[in-house]
Design a protein around this motif. Structure first.
Motif, mmCIF file in Angstrom:
data_model
loop_
_atom_site.group_PDB
_atom_site.id
_atom_site.type_symbol
_atom_site.label_atom_id
_atom_site.label_comp_id
_atom_site.label_asym_id
_atom_site.label_seq_id
_atom_site.Cartn_x
_atom_site.Cartn_y
_atom_site.Cartn_z
ATOM 1 N N GLU A 1 -3.290 -31.933 52.881
ATOM 2 C CA GLU A 1 -3.072 -32.276 51.404
ATOM 3 C C GLU A 1 -4.027 -31.959 50.472
ATOM 4 O OE1 GLU A 1 -3.292 -33.881 54.736
ATOM 5 O OE2 GLU A 1 -1.005 -33.889 54.856
ATOM 6 N N VAL A 2 -5.220 -32.144 50.992
ATOM 7 C CA VAL A 2 -6.489 -31.845 49.698
ATOM 8 C C VAL A 2 -6.204 -30.445 49.557
ATOM 9 C CG1 VAL A 2 -8.950 -31.858 49.729
ATOM 10 C CG2 VAL A 2 -7.674 -33.716 50.469
ATOM 11 N N THR B 1 -3.207 -29.675 46.973
ATOM 12 C CA THR B 1 -3.503 -30.214 45.709
ATOM 13 C C THR B 1 -4.579 -29.452 44.924
ATOM 14 O OG1 THR B 1 -2.858 -32.490 46.298
ATOM 15 C CG2 THR B 1 -4.348 -32.367 44.416
ATOM 16 N N SER C 1 -4.251 -26.978 41.604
ATOM 17 C CA SER C 1 -5.073 -27.319 40.280
ATOM 18 C C SER C 1 -6.364 -26.402 39.856
ATOM 19 C CB SER C 1 -5.957 -28.892 40.548
ATOM 20 O OG SER C 1 -6.930 -28.602 41.555
#
Length: 142
Positions: free
Chosen positions: A23-24, A27, A31
């Motif tokens: 998940e980290v 993202t 970004s």
């Protein structure tokens, strides 16, 4: 469309270079890149994230490592080590339709290590890639 299914091979044992959850990482990659528009965390023991782009596999590997390093820097992590992206295209049908690595996708292992040559030798990379068509495998180093 090029699709990478990513695994992470962290060969650095340091608090300044921690592992990421899917998940980290998903993202963080989006970004940290103006090119990687889609990243989905996977619920799998080996594969962490699926990313897609219009880039060629080789250009996408370069962008992937660049975005990963930028994300590490943004998190205050160490980046004073070597990076390798090892990719192999899945040229056969997956065992199940729910498997993350589907036919035509690229399985990509992102390796963070101190000695890329020793790492590649330890996994017998030359032999692994020699059994594949030249357009079905890549190695990107930074």
């Amino acid at each position: 469309m090029t699709t990478f299914v990513l695994s992470h091979n962290l060969q650095i044992n340091s608090e300044s270079t921690p592992p990421f959850s899917g998940e980290v990482l998903a993202t963080g990659l989006v970004s940290s890149s103006s090119v990687l528009k889609s990243a989905v965390a996977l619920n799998h023991s080996h594969w962490l994230v699926r990313i897609e782009s219009e880039l060629s596999p080789e250009d996408m590997a370069s962008e992937l490592v660049k975005a990963w390093k930028i994300f590490r820097l943004d998190q205050g992590h160490s980046v004073d080590h070597s990076w390798i992206a090892l990719g192999g295209r899945k040229d056969s049908a997956a065992m199940t339709s729910s498997a993350p690595l589907q036919e035509g996708y690229w399985g990509v292992d992102v390796v963070e290590c101190t000695n890329p040559d020793a790492f590649l030798e330890s996994i017998n990379w030359d032999a692994l890639k020699s059994g594949r068509p030249g357009d079905a495998v890549f190695e990107y180093r930074d």
